[in-house]
Design a protein around this motif. Sequence first.
Motif, PDB file in Angstrom:
ATOM      1  N   PRO A 182    -109.500 -66.226 -20.910  1.00  0.00           N
ATOM      2  CA  PRO A 182    -109.135 -66.317 -19.484  1.00  0.00           C
ATOM      3  C   PRO A 182    -109.200 -67.740 -18.921  1.00  0.00           C
ATOM      4  O   PRO A 182    -108.361 -68.112 -18.084  1.00  0.00           O
ATOM      5  N   ALA A 183    -110.121 -68.549 -19.399  1.00  0.00           N
ATOM      6  CA  ALA A 183    -110.239 -69.920 -18.872  1.00  0.00           C
ATOM      7  C   ALA A 183    -109.001 -70.757 -19.214  1.00  0.00           C
ATOM      8  O   ALA A 183    -108.790 -71.822 -18.630  1.00  0.00           O
ATOM      9  N   GLU A 184    -108.194 -70.285 -20.168  1.00  0.00           N
ATOM     10  CA  GLU A 184    -106.998 -71.040 -20.558  1.00  0.00           C
ATOM     11  C   GLU A 184    -105.756 -70.600 -19.787  1.00  0.00           C
ATOM     12  O   GLU A 184    -104.671 -71.138 -20.002  1.00  0.00           O
ATOM     13  N   ILE A 185    -105.896 -69.621 -18.910  1.00  0.00           N
ATOM     14  CA  ILE A 185    -104.740 -69.159 -18.129  1.00  0.00           C
ATOM     15  C   ILE A 185    -104.583 -70.093 -16.933  1.00  0.00           C
ATOM     16  O   ILE A 185    -105.485 -70.182 -16.098  1.00  0.00           O
ATOM     17  N   ASP A 186    -103.445 -70.790 -16.893  1.00  0.00           N
ATOM     18  CA  ASP A 186    -103.290 -71.808 -15.842  1.00  0.00           C
ATOM     19  C   ASP A 186    -102.219 -71.417 -14.830  1.00  0.00           C
ATOM     20  O   ASP A 186    -101.522 -72.265 -14.308  1.00  0.00           O
ATOM     21  N   VAL A 187    -102.104 -70.127 -14.580  1.00  0.00           N
ATOM     22  CA  VAL A 187    -101.251 -69.661 -13.474  1.00  0.00           C
ATOM     23  C   VAL A 187    -102.117 -68.730 -12.621  1.00  0.00           C
ATOM     24  O   VAL A 187    -103.109 -68.196 -13.115  1.00  0.00           O
ATOM     25  N   PRO A 188    -101.748 -68.539 -11.354  1.00  0.00           N
ATOM     26  CA  PRO A 188    -102.537 -67.596 -10.561  1.00  0.00           C
ATOM     27  C   PRO A 188    -102.285 -66.182 -11.067  1.00  0.00           C
ATOM     28  O   PRO A 188    -101.145 -65.830 -11.374  1.00  0.00           O
ATOM     29  N   TYR A 189    -103.315 -65.378 -11.213  1.00  0.00           N
ATOM     30  CA  TYR A 189    -103.118 -64.021 -11.735  1.00  0.00           C
ATOM     31  C   TYR A 189    -104.182 -63.081 -11.197  1.00  0.00           C
ATOM     32  O   TYR A 189    -105.247 -63.524 -10.734  1.00  0.00           O
ATOM     33  N   ASP A 190    -103.868 -61.783 -11.292  1.00  0.00           N
ATOM     34  CA  ASP A 190    -104.817 -60.742 -10.892  1.00  0.00           C
ATOM     35  C   ASP A 190    -105.243 -59.893 -12.075  1.00  0.00           C
ATOM     36  O   ASP A 190    -106.363 -59.398 -12.122  1.00  0.00           O
ATOM     37  N   LEU A 191    -104.292 -59.684 -13.012  1.00  0.00           N
ATOM     38  CA  LEU A 191    -104.506 -58.695 -14.062  1.00  0.00           C
ATOM     39  C   LEU A 191    -104.064 -59.270 -15.410  1.00  0.00           C
ATOM     40  O   LEU A 191    -102.999 -59.887 -15.502  1.00  0.00           O
ATOM     41  N   VAL A 192    -104.880 -59.045 -16.447  1.00  0.00           N
ATOM     42  CA  VAL A 192    -104.504 -59.425 -17.815  1.00  0.00           C
ATOM     43  C   VAL A 192    -104.272 -58.139 -18.601  1.00  0.00           C
ATOM     44  O   VAL A 192    -105.095 -57.222 -18.541  1.00  0.00           O
ATOM     45  N   ALA A 193    -103.159 -58.076 -19.332  1.00  0.00           N
ATOM     46  CA  ALA A 193    -102.865 -56.903 -20.154  1.00  0.00           C
ATOM     47  C   ALA A 193    -102.874 -57.300 -21.624  1.00  0.00           C
ATOM     48  O   ALA A 193    -102.323 -58.344 -21.992  1.00  0.00           O
ATOM     49  N   VAL A 194    -103.522 -56.471 -22.450  1.00  0.00           N
ATOM     50  CA  VAL A 194    -103.584 -56.734 -23.898  1.00  0.00           C
ATOM     51  C   VAL A 194    -103.412 -55.429 -24.668  1.00  0.00           C
ATOM     52  O   VAL A 194    -103.745 -54.363 -24.157  1.00  0.00           O
ATOM     53  N   PRO A 195    -102.939 -55.507 -25.921  1.00  0.00           N
ATOM     54  CA  PRO A 195    -102.984 -54.324 -26.767  1.00  0.00           C
ATOM     55  C   PRO A 195    -104.420 -54.088 -27.250  1.00  0.00           C
ATOM     56  O   PRO A 195    -105.196 -55.042 -27.368  1.00  0.00           O
ATOM     57  N   CYS A 196    -104.731 -52.842 -27.541  1.00  0.00           N
ATOM     58  CA  CYS A 196    -106.107 -52.492 -27.873  1.00  0.00           C
ATOM     59  C   CYS A 196    -106.120 -51.659 -29.164  1.00  0.00           C
ATOM     60  O   CYS A 196    -105.528 -50.580 -29.210  1.00  0.00           O
ATOM     61  N   GLY A 197    -106.759 -52.200 -30.217  1.00  0.00           N
ATOM     62  CA  GLY A 197    -106.845 -51.489 -31.491  1.00  0.00           C
ATOM     63  C   GLY A 197    -108.276 -51.091 -31.805  1.00  0.00           C
ATOM     64  O   GLY A 197    -108.632 -49.917 -31.806  1.00  0.00           O
ATOM     65  N   THR A 198    -109.118 -52.087 -32.061  1.00  0.00           N
ATOM     66  CA  THR A 198    -110.547 -51.800 -32.207  1.00  0.00           C
ATOM     67  C   THR A 198    -111.312 -52.138 -30.928  1.00  0.00           C
ATOM     68  O   THR A 198    -112.483 -51.808 -30.803  1.00  0.00           O
ATOM     69  N   GLY A 199    -110.685 -52.853 -30.012  1.00  0.00           N
ATOM     70  CA  GLY A 199    -111.285 -53.086 -28.706  1.00  0.00           C
ATOM     71  C   GLY A 199    -111.958 -54.435 -28.519  1.00  0.00           C
ATOM     72  O   GLY A 199    -112.349 -54.788 -27.411  1.00  0.00           O
ATOM     73  N   GLY A 200    -112.081 -55.215 -29.593  1.00  0.00           N
ATOM     74  CA  GLY A 200    -112.786 -56.493 -29.481  1.00  0.00           C
ATOM     75  C   GLY A 200    -112.084 -57.480 -28.559  1.00  0.00           C
ATOM     76  O   GLY A 200    -112.729 -58.220 -27.809  1.00  0.00           O
ATOM     77  N   THR A 201    -110.763 -57.475 -28.615  1.00  0.00           N
ATOM     78  CA  THR A 201    -110.004 -58.426 -27.797  1.00  0.00           C
ATOM     79  C   THR A 201    -110.195 -58.119 -26.320  1.00  0.00           C
ATOM     80  O   THR A 201    -110.492 -59.016 -25.519  1.00  0.00           O
ATOM     81  N   LEU A 202    -110.065 -56.848 -25.959  1.00  0.00           N
ATOM     82  CA  LEU A 202    -110.260 -56.469 -24.556  1.00  0.00           C
ATOM     83  C   LEU A 202    -111.712 -56.707 -24.130  1.00  0.00           C
ATOM     84  O   LEU A 202    -111.955 -57.228 -23.029  1.00  0.00           O
ATOM     85  N   ALA A 203    -112.662 -56.355 -24.993  1.00  0.00           N
ATOM     86  CA  ALA A 203    -114.080 -56.537 -24.648  1.00  0.00           C
ATOM     87  C   ALA A 203    -114.350 -57.993 -24.283  1.00  0.00           C
ATOM     88  O   ALA A 203    -115.032 -58.289 -23.292  1.00  0.00           O
ATOM     89  N   GLY A 204    -113.790 -58.920 -25.078  1.00  0.00           N
ATOM     90  CA  GLY A 204    -114.039 -60.329 -24.833  1.00  0.00           C
ATOM     91  C   GLY A 204    -113.295 -60.844 -23.612  1.00  0.00           C
ATOM     92  O   GLY A 204    -113.875 -61.496 -22.748  1.00  0.00           O
ATOM     93  N   ILE A 205    -112.005 -60.542 -23.544  1.00  0.00           N
ATOM     94  CA  ILE A 205    -111.212 -61.052 -22.414  1.00  0.00           C
ATOM     95  C   ILE A 205    -111.819 -60.555 -21.103  1.00  0.00           C
ATOM     96  O   ILE A 205    -111.979 -61.320 -20.148  1.00  0.00           O
ATOM     97  N   ALA A 206    -112.183 -59.285 -21.061  1.00  0.00           N
ATOM     98  CA  ALA A 206    -112.761 -58.728 -19.826  1.00  0.00           C
ATOM     99  C   ALA A 206    -114.052 -59.464 -19.466  1.00  0.00           C
ATOM    100  O   ALA A 206    -114.306 -59.781 -18.301  1.00  0.00           O
ATOM    101  N   ALA A 207    -114.850 -59.754 -20.493  1.00  0.00           N
ATOM    102  CA  ALA A 207    -116.135 -60.423 -20.239  1.00  0.00           C
ATOM    103  C   ALA A 207    -115.924 -61.848 -19.724  1.00  0.00           C
ATOM    104  O   ALA A 207    -116.766 -62.383 -19.009  1.00  0.00           O
ATOM    105  N   GLY A 208    -114.781 -62.459 -20.094  1.00  0.00           N
ATOM    106  CA  GLY A 208    -114.537 -63.843 -19.693  1.00  0.00           C
ATOM    107  C   GLY A 208    -113.785 -63.988 -18.382  1.00  0.00           C
ATOM    108  O   GLY A 208    -113.476 -65.105 -17.970  1.00  0.00           O
TER     109      GLY A 208
END
Length: 280
Positions: free
Chosen positions: A151-177
Motif C-alpha cells: 500500500p505504501a507504494e500506491i501513489d494515487v488517491p484511493y479508497d479500496l484495493v482489490a486482489v485475487p485471493c488463493g491462500t490469503g497471504g497477499t490479502l492478509a498483508g495488504i490489508a495490514a499495510g
Amino acid sequence: MHELHDERFTARGLRLWIMRDDLIHPELPGNKFRKLKYNLAAARDSGHRTLLTFGGAYSNHIRATAAAGALYGFATIGVIRGDELAGKPLNPSLAYAAERGMRLVFVDRAAYRRRAEPAFLDELRSQHGDFFAIPEGGSNPAAVRGCAELPAEIDVPYDLVAVPCGTGGTLAGIAAGLPAGKSAVGYAVLKGDFLARDVAELQRQTYGENRGDWRVDNSAHCGGYARTTHELRAFIADFDHRHDIALDEIYVGKMLHGLTRAAERGEFPPGTDIVAVKTG
Ligand SMILES: Cc1ncc(COP(=O)(O)O)c(C=O)c1O
C-alpha cells in the motif's frame, strides 16, 4: 499505476486503476517477489543454503521459488502433489522449475496433506538434508510482512484495493499495510468460505492481532480453483480488447471479473477510487 477508462466503472462514479505489480521482476512477478523477500532474508540469516516448498504441478509459487533459488544462490526442492507425475514428461511449469535447478519430489495426495506437519518436515529432512521450509503458496508471516509493503507504494488517491485471493497471504498483508480509512477486498479463486478465516489466522500469526479493514468476496470463483466459464473467458477477451491488458484465468481475471460485476451491481458507493492489483 494505470488509470483504466471503463464505462462499467465510470458510469457509476467509480475510478479504477490497475497496479502492475506483475512488472516488479520478470521471474518473480508481483506477490511472488513480495512473499519471498523476507523468507529469503530469513533463510540467509539462519544460515540455510536450501529452500524447500510445496505446490501443485502448475504452481506459480513453485516456479518463483525455483527462480529465486537460482537468482540468489539457494538450492531448491519442490515437493509436488501427485506421485503419478513421477517419471512422466514435465509440464512447462515444472520443466521451468527443473531448469532453474529445483529438485522435484513427487508425493501422493495423502503425504501432501501432511505438508504442514512437523513430523512430515522431519521425514523430508532425513531424506533430503536440512532446508528452510516455505509453506504452500508461500503464505507465512514473512510473506504477509512483504505484502504489507504494497500500500505504501500506491501513489494515487484511493479508497479500496482489490486482489485475487488463493491462500490469503497477499490479502492478509495488504490489508495490514493499509493507511486508516482505506479498505481491501480479496476475490476468492477457490470455492468455499474458508478464506476469511485463513486470512485472519495469517494476520494473527504475523502480528498477534487482526489488522486493517478487509473482506473476502466468495462469489467470483467460477466453480473452483482453475475452473473457468464462458462468461469469464469472454470477460478476459473483452478486457484485453478494451485495455490491452492480458489477464490470466486463474487469479487476476477472476478478480477483475468479480470486481466489475460488483461495480455493475452497485456495490461500491459513487466516488470510490479503486486500485486493482495485478499480482502476477
Ligand atoms: C498471480 C497470483 N495472484 C494471486 C495469488 C493468490 O495469492 P495468495 O495465495 O496470497 O492469496 C497467487 C498465488 O499465489 C498468484 O499466483
